[in-house]
Design a protein around this motif. Structure first.
Motif, short mmCIF file in Angstrom:
data_model
loop_
_atom_site.label_atom_id
_atom_site.label_comp_id
_atom_site.label_asym_id
_atom_site.label_seq_id
_atom_site.Cartn_x
_atom_site.Cartn_y
_atom_site.Cartn_z
N ALA A 205 -5.30 -0.78 1.35
CA ALA A 205 -6.50 -1.62 1.27
C ALA A 205 -6.08 -3.00 0.80
O ALA A 205 -5.32 -3.14 -0.16
N SER A 206 -6.54 -4.03 1.50
CA SER A 206 -6.19 -5.39 1.09
C SER A 206 -7.42 -6.07 0.54
O SER A 206 -8.54 -5.83 0.97
N ARG A 211 -4.02 -9.30 -2.89
CA ARG A 211 -3.41 -8.08 -3.41
C ARG A 211 -3.62 -6.95 -2.42
O ARG A 211 -4.62 -6.91 -1.70
N ILE A 212 -2.68 -6.02 -2.43
CA ILE A 212 -2.73 -4.91 -1.49
C ILE A 212 -2.52 -3.61 -2.25
O ILE A 212 -1.55 -3.47 -3.01
N PHE A 213 -3.44 -2.69 -2.06
CA PHE A 213 -3.39 -1.39 -2.71
C PHE A 213 -2.79 -0.39 -1.74
O PHE A 213 -3.16 -0.35 -0.56
N VAL A 240 0.42 -1.29 -6.28
CA VAL A 240 -0.33 -2.51 -5.94
C VAL A 240 0.72 -3.60 -5.72
O VAL A 240 1.65 -3.76 -6.51
#
Lengths: 410, 528
Positions: A205-206, A211-213, A240
């Motif tokens: 998820a972005s 940030r990107i999870f 993350v």
């Protein structure tokens, strides 16, 4: 503590009041330049000269937004101009009286924009335009592909025990602290070999902040240098990443950890829910942690080390009995005697699950078991509890009988 | 295969519909055949037999009236339990729409408030109000469930977890052109214990954070968070309430030739952030100074100090850590060698209290150079682990060198390489020695005209231990990777056919542990 607060307060006060040349090392407050610059909310100071943006991290409007503030010292800002084609053409940028400005454009996939900013004060003095150069590219890659590329590279660097290359993927603002992670990974490398890591992505998820999870399912096999035995585990974990400069940098990790197992307490910032097995961690001596408590019994020659599980009592006496387990002194590997049903597992304590240990099938009143070597555990059924032992060392000499083992209650 | 066909149908159906806007897709389908044999085969992390893995990702964007939207969808299918316990799973689902003032997102929503407040993806929805140029605050609200995967949302038995429902609200306001401040309130509530021992939290965090640029190059940022958490440690056990705080302040001065940072952090023992990132029970001070002395020489120095036991309740006492470090990176250390580069670093760890006392030294030298077309990268490290509590007193030396070169012969580019490594550890406490030797030989091949790249590598890792009752081991490995972009796939960006094969032979002193792994994977990666 009070001293630190006082020092920080003094630093803050001085920084706001003075030219503070002590930290900028010669840069004058009166120079024409940029006070700050953000590209899609990411500080340009934190990025390198090349800035790759992923589609998924753009806003829904698809625009790249450049915001900043011109700094012109005592003069007023005269103009702000931007070039996206390496000074080929320039566009005027609207700015406020205090020098703040904003510019937005819709990037085309795959095209590189050589961005430069020109600040001019009312006296005609301009900034060092080349210092503002950034190459912006809207990546053709999906963020999922970039996540996979980054994780592949991190797992490869970790497996090949290349510390410098691995740390290149860790952000300066790593939540657990980059310096702590670096020491922990170095210790991992000294404790483990033949590291084999595999993963698949569960969820990516972005966010608008760049940030990107990432959630992954992993399975791992490592050799523990201390024992020479292998161990493996599987589960799911989360990362993350920060996105800047066309690459992803690690921002945080949760337990179970993939990296930095030697200082899990300080490296991990949270625990992933849903894992049923214990996380793999390394203790201070380089052994797999959560593998029980180390017990050392030193006895005089001619007596046998003895141990009682529930009380933890350690005694020395000749002959068997008088405790739950005792150790003969004939030869190495040691022979262990015991007063309960026993079962031997070809696994370390850290890898043994409660379900395996508590299954009564396979337990038998054997009476004596010989130490099979590294990576074996010996479990004892003392209803209602089960205790398992993993040998660490046994050193009989002409003057003493010493044993070390790890014990864990299930 | 049915799944793959279904995915292709989805692709073909969606692509034309979205042609007026923007649409991208990537799909990777691979098949693997793994064989494991030998008495110790249970230790392998490979699944035996024939398996497939299918990964699909879609991205689209467009506009409708004043609103712009985009969406992403990801899915994964596999029959290999070690890839995923689920045969088919949803790996991403997100839709976002904005009219440049209001932004709405549903699905995987990832709103980062601040480190202690919120840094976890939720499955739910979010709303953000941001009016550019206006003096109104930016407001973000988020609600959802903190599940690591979508299957947990619909309570799939294979992916069930404790239900963690999260909600958050953030207000961020510019206070002048150089300062902004934010207030966040986040709550997380756990329900649905799966095992009696599962801890359940009902936690709230209230956080203030700020960022201030008082002058060019200097940035000050920080946050203060308060946590209020109720913990039910296990079924039937009495619950407890914990209140604690966390503070973080950072100053960064960045202007050539220096970058200086100062950081202070204090996270209370009972501080709990269910949806943020925090290491509880730690007080930390850190400073780092990077100084470009000349164009060729850069010095970096740093000091990290931290301790635990902030509430003084640890029976073992307080553990304190000092970690200073110093390094120098030198381009062209030898004037006659234009490609030379050296990096020398020294790090020291001092840890004491809490029943332990350790002095660890880390010394490392890295040297890179190019000799007659041969690139070399060598690393020599010395580590001394020294404890006063009988945990580890060891001297360790490691050395690695990699030699690479590149040769063009007609349409082929050949890239042979050699890697050599050794690690030696002398444990003074146990009076035992461990030695590890590694070597590998590789050959990379590029055929640019036919868009083919390949890499063949083999080698061995040998661990020799002097301690009785421990195992020596040797691993022989060979691997092949080949990647081909045929003209047929030219219209698809980065579309690749690939083949990967690997062989590992593990041999131990205890023969009953020996095993071999053989793995072949072939696949197609398509993206456009």
């Amino acid at each position: 503590m009070k001293k630190i607060i006082l020092i920080l307060t003094a630093v803050l006060a001085l920084a706001g009041a003075a030219d503070a040349k002590w930290w900028i090392f010669g840069k004058s407050k009166d120079e024409v330049g940029l006070k700050y610059l953000y590209i899609n909310r990411l500080s340009a100071d934190e990025t390198g000269p090349k800035f790759k943006i992923f589609r998924e991290t753009l806003g829904s409007d698809g625009l790249v937004k450049i915001t900043g503030r011109a700094s012109t010292g005592k003069s007023a800002v005269g103009s702000v101009r931007i070039s996206l084609d390496n000074k080929g053409t320039w566009s005027d940028v609207k700015f406020a009286d205090n020098g703040t400005f904003e510019y937005a454009f819709k990037p085309e996939t795959g095209r590189t924009y050589a961005m430069l900013l020109e600040i001019t004060d009312t006296a005609g003095k301009t900034n060092k335009v080349e210092e503002t150069r950034k190459e912006l590219t809207l990546s053709e890659e999906s963020v999922q592909a970039k996540v996979k590329e980054t994780l592949d590279a991190m797992f490869d660097a970790y497996s090949k025990e290349n510390l410098a290359r691995f740390m290149g993927y860790v952000g300066e603002n790593f939540a657990g602290d980059k310096a702590i992670l670096e020491r922990a990974v170095k210790r991992d490398f000294d404790a483990l070999s033949n590291i084999s890591l595999r993963y698949t992505l569960n969820n990516v998820a972005s966010g608008a902040q760049g940030r990107i999870f990432v959630s992954v399912t992993y399975n791992r096999m490592v050799f523990v240098n201390k024992t020479g035995a292998s161990t493996q585990d599987t589960g799911s974990t989360e990362f993350v990443f920060d996105s800047n400069e066309g690459k992803l940098s690690l921002y945080s990790m949760k337990q179970p950890l993939m990296f930095g197992l030697s200082d899990a307490e300080n490296v991990a910032t949270g625990v992933v829910q849903g894992n049923t097995s214990a996380a793999l961690v390394l203790d201070d001596s380089g052994n797999i942690g959560d593998g029980g408590t180390l017990v050392t019994i030193n006895c005089a020659a001619g007596t046998w080390p003895k141990y009682t599980f529930a009380s933890g009592a350690k005694t020395c006496s000749a002959g068997g009995g008088g405790a739950d387990i005792w150790f003969y002194d004939e030869t190495i590997p040691y022979l262990m005697g015991f007063s309960a049903n026993e079962r031997t597992f070809m696994d370390t304590l850290a890898a043994l699950s409660g379900g395996e240990v508590k299954d009564p099938a396979g337990y038998a009143a054997v009476g004596v078991v010989s130490d099979s070597g590294a990576g074996y555990s010996y479990c004892f059924q003392l209803t209602p509890d089960f205790y398992c032992v993993e040998m660490v060392s046994a050193k009989p000499t002409s003057t003493s009988e010493n044993v070390s083992f790890k014990v864990k209650k299930y | 295969m049915k799944l793959f066909a279904a995915f292709l149908c989805v692709l073909s159906a969606v692509a034309p519909a979205a042609a007026q806007s923007e649409f991208h897709a990537s799909n990777e389908l691979s098949f693997s055949q793994n064989d494991v044999d030998g008495p110790g085969g249970a230790a392998s992390s490979l699944s035996r037999g024939f398996n497939y893995l299918e990964v699909l990702n879609l991205y689209g964007s467009g506009a409708k009236g004043a609103w712009n939207y985009n969406y992403t969808v990801g899915a994964k299918a596999t029959d290999d339990d070690r890839n995923d316990v689920k045969r088919v799973s949803l790996s991403g689902l997100q839709g976002r729409a904005t009219n440049n003032t209001h932004t709405v997102a549903v699905g995987d929503v990832f709103e980062s408030f601040s480190q202690y407040a919120l840094g976890t993806s939720l499955k739910g929805g979010s709303y953000r109000f941001l009016k550019e140029g206006a003096k109104l605050p930016e407001v973000t609200a988020v609600f959802g469930w903190a599940y690591p995967r979508w299957e947990s949302v619909w309570k799939d038995p294979a992916a069930r977890t404790v239900t963690r429902r999260g909600a958050g609200l953030r207000v961020k306001q510019d206070l002048g052109s150089d300062l902004w401040a934010g207030l966040s309130a986040v709550s997380a509530r756990d329900t649905g214990r799966l095992a009696a021992s599962d801890p359940l939290y009902d936690a709230k965090n209230y956080t203030f954070d700020f960022n201030y640029v008082p002058m060019p190059g200097l940035t000050m940022s920080g946050e203060q968070s308060l946590s209020d958490s109720d913990l039910s440690p296990s079924a039937g056990a009495a619950g407890s309430t914990y209140r604690s705080g966390a503070t973080r302040v950072e100053l960064v001065g960045d202007a050539d030739p220096s970058r200086v940072s100062l950081e202070y952090e204090n996270v209370g023992t009972d501080f709990y952030s269910a949806l943020g990132a925090a290491t509880p029970d730690r007080r930390k001070f850190k400073t780092k100074w990077r100084y470009k002395y000349t164009k060729q020489v850069t010095f970096t120095s740093g000091l990290l100090w931290y301790r635990n036991n902030l509430d003084g309740n640890k029976t073992a006492g307080t553990t304190r850590n000092w970690k200073p470090e110093l390094s120098a990176a030198i381009k062209k250390p030898f004037a006659s060698r234009p490609d030379s580069f050296a990096d020398l670093s020294y790090k020291f760890d001092r840890k004491y209290g809490g029943g332990t006392s350790a002095f660890d030294h880390y010394l490392n030298l890295n040297y890179r150079d190019r000799f007659a077309g041969l690139d070399s990268d060598s690393n020599l490290g010395y580590t001394m682990y020294n404890t006063k509590t009988g945990v580890r007193d060891a001297n360790e030396v490691n050395f690695n060198t990699a030699l690479n070169s590149r040769h063009e012969t007609g349409a082929l580019v050949l890239k042979p390489s050699v890697n050599l490594g050794t690690w030696y550890s002398k444990d003074e406490l146990a009076d035992e020695t461990d030695k590890l030797y590694e070597y590998s030989l590789g050959l990379g091949v590029d055929a640019p005209e036919v868009k083919l790249t390949g890499d063949l590598r083999f080698g061995q890792n040998i661990l020799q231990k002097s301690a009785v009752n421990t195992d020596n081991s040797a691993k022989f490995f060979a691997s092949l990777g080949a990647y081909w972009r045929p003209k047929l796939l030219a219209k698809f960006n980065d579309s690749t056919l690939f083949l990967r094969a690997g062989f590992n032979d593990y041999a131990f002193s205890t023969a009953s542990r020996n095993f071999r792994e053989k793995s072949v994977t072939a696949g197609l990666n398509v993206s456009f």
